[in-house]
Design a protein around this motif. Structure first.
Motif, mmCIF file in Angstrom:
data_model
loop_
_atom_site.group_PDB
_atom_site.id
_atom_site.type_symbol
_atom_site.label_atom_id
_atom_site.label_comp_id
_atom_site.label_asym_id
_atom_site.label_seq_id
_atom_site.Cartn_x
_atom_site.Cartn_y
_atom_site.Cartn_z
ATOM 1 N N GLY A 12 0.824 -1.207 0.000
ATOM 2 C CA GLY A 12 0.000 0.000 0.000
ATOM 3 C C GLY A 12 0.850 1.245 0.000
ATOM 4 N N ALA A 13 0.584 2.168 -0.947
ATOM 5 C CA ALA A 13 1.408 3.373 -1.091
ATOM 6 C C ALA A 13 0.639 4.634 -0.757
ATOM 7 N N TYR A 18 3.896 4.956 1.639
ATOM 8 C CA TYR A 18 5.013 5.543 0.899
ATOM 9 C C TYR A 18 5.989 6.251 1.824
ATOM 10 N N GLU A 35 1.578 -1.362 -4.840
ATOM 11 C CA GLU A 35 0.350 -0.570 -4.890
ATOM 12 C C GLU A 35 -0.523 -1.049 -6.038
ATOM 13 N N LEU A 39 -0.649 5.719 -6.408
ATOM 14 C CA LEU A 39 0.369 6.188 -5.477
ATOM 15 C C LEU A 39 -0.209 7.379 -4.714
ATOM 16 N N GLY A 41 -2.444 6.822 -2.338
ATOM 17 C CA GLY A 41 -3.600 6.245 -1.663
ATOM 18 C C GLY A 41 -4.858 7.092 -1.753
ATOM 19 N N ASP A 113 3.596 -2.505 -9.264
ATOM 20 C CA ASP A 113 2.158 -2.407 -9.513
ATOM 21 C C ASP A 113 1.522 -3.785 -9.346
ATOM 22 N N THR A 145 -2.748 -0.951 3.898
ATOM 23 C CA THR A 145 -3.772 -1.066 2.860
ATOM 24 C C THR A 145 -4.947 -0.110 3.028
#
Length: 467
Positions: A12-13, A18, A35, A39, A41, A113, A145
């Motif tokens: 999760g980004a 991130y 992600e 990017l 989220g 990805d 997430t």
């Protein structure tokens, strides 16, 4: 993918993920982030940032409508076009998402990805959008997430008539009337946006006051302000049924044993969020999930060695800055950084970008008393501040709560213009464990809204000068 083994793998980004990956890279770790969608989220793409772009439009519309109050004449009628409003909001989100991509590249974080799933100790499977799967290994895995909109049976969003925050951000046309279910930050912000754009707004809250996590005094002032703007507010009420028509919805609202129906063009469901814990392979681990949120300790460690969780997937408060901070402290604990402190949620500020804005940090007056504190409370109204009057923003309040015995700042609560910018002063004070003594002797610049922060502290000790 050339690299398949990492020191740290983040799933999760968003603003937690991130940030965690970048901090890990700064500490010399070989880091990667997986992600599946955007990017940045939800926050950067469908939450914090694009909503502020919409609210900026609403703010400008508000000032144009009140231009005469500032000696300015606007010739002709003022109108708006929803398409460029939405387009600007999306462009702002896109710019920041691209910025996150640049930051990850700059810090040599590998971006993958796809959708990740835990396979067992130190192993993660990533499914790409084309269906291809690959396996990655990592000494440490952080689950970041996020969360999604919560739904209730019978009130499920359909994307057309009943919206979540996503649809509310990109309307194809402006509805004439809206019902907002829920008066947390998300619900109140959308209510403010649509009301400022001329929409007839009704908001419903199941408990006895709006903005229920805020200090009761602040909630009452917000209620008064929103009502003055023309919003219809129903507290202690529950939406029990939604009858969907071709281009409208009839809602059944129950309150105090009575039932009423109202028909609106659209409904916005803002009744909370639930963690994205599904399809992560958690059944292959010892990770515990309670009420759709992952259970962690104070350093974000789960019950599975080497697996951590940060941000909204861990539960309240669901705030981007909380997720970012958790990402940093989690990584620093992993890296053995000396002096790493666990999260203290009493030092996390909360901001609601409605009109007027609301901001707070720490304990409310009621919660401080319930916790056994003897309190001293200071209040200072915007009407007593020169800058607020000059801005044409004389309605609002700054409230501070202190421990009467030690002088510790227990909480601060604000409503009014730009309070989301002001609250950080009190947040710093709480983090530094400042008492009233330091705050009383701090010199605040004049003329500024921040002077009200000083006056509120002075008021708690019977020393307010300007009110």
């Amino acid at each position: 993918m050339a690299d398949t083994d990492f020191d740290l793998l983040v799933i999760g980004a968003g603003p937690g993920g991130y940030v965690a990956a970048i901090r890990a890279a700064q500490l010399g770790m070989k880091a990667a982030v997986v992600e599946r969608e955007h990017l940045g989220g939800i926050c950067l793409n469908w939450g914090c940032i694009p909503t502020k772009a919409l609210l900026r439009t609403a703010e400008i519309a508000h000032y144009i409508q009140h231009a005469k109050d500032y000696g300015i004449t606007v010739n002709g009628s003022v109108s708006y076009d929803v398409a460029p409003i939405v387009k600007r909001s999306r462009q702002v989100a896109g710019q920041l998402s691209a910025g996150v991509k640049g930051l990850l590249k700059k810090n040599k974080v590998t971006v993958i990805d796809g959708t990740a799933k835990l396979l067992g100790k130190g192993k993660v499977e990533v499914a790409a959008k084309d269906g291809n799967k690959s396996q990655l290994g990592a000494k440490h895995i952080i689950i970041a997430t996020g969360a999604r909109a919560r739904t209730l049976p019978g009130l499920e969003p359909d994307g057309k008539l009943v919206w979540t925050y996503r649809e509310a951000m990109v309307p194809e046309k402006m509805p004439k009337s809206i019902l907002v279910i829920g008066t947390g930050a998300i619900g109140v912000e959308f209510a403010s946006f649509y009301r400022a754009m001329g929409v007839d707004v009704t908001i419903v809250e199941v408990v006895d006051r709006i903005l229920p996590v805020e200090d009761e005094e602040i909630s009452a002032l917000a209620h008064k302000a929103f009502t003055k703007q023309g919003m219809k507010i129903k507290t202690g009420a529950k939406v029990t049924k939604l009858d969907r028509h071709t281009d409208s919805v009839t809602a059944t609202i129950e309150s105090g044993g009575k039932s009423e129906q109202i028909t609106v063009d659209r409904v916005i469901s803002a009744i909370g969020i639930t963690g994205n814990t599904e399809n992560l392979g958690l059944e292959n681990t010892k990770v515990k999930v309670e009420r759709n949120h992952i259970v962690t300790d104070q350093y974000m460690r789960t019950d599975e060695p080497g697996v951590y969780a940060i941000g909204d997937v861990c539960g309240a408060p669901w705030l981007a800055h909380k997720a970012s901070h958790e990402g940093v402290l989690c990584v620093e604990k992993i890296a053995g950084v000396e002096g790493t402190h666990p999260m203290d949620i009493r030092n996390i500020p909360g901001c609601t970008y409605s009109m007027p804005q609301v901001a707070s940090v720490g304990l409310t007056e009621a919660k401080a008393k319930a916790a056994g504190y003897e309190v001293r409370v200071g209040r200072f109204p915007f009407i007593g501040n020169g800058k607020a009057i000059a801005l044409g923003e004389p309605e609002g309040l700054v409230k501070t709560v202190f421990d009467a015995k030690t002088g510790e700042l227990l909480g601060a609560h604000m409503i009014g213009a730009e309070v989301t910018e002001l609250i950080q002063g009190y947040t710093i004070a709480k983090t530094m464990e400042t008492t009233e003594a330091e705050l009383l002797h701090t010199i605040f610049p004049h003329p500024t809204l921040s002077e009200m922060m000083h006056e509120s502290v002075l008021a708690a000790y019977g020393r307010a000068i300007h009110y």
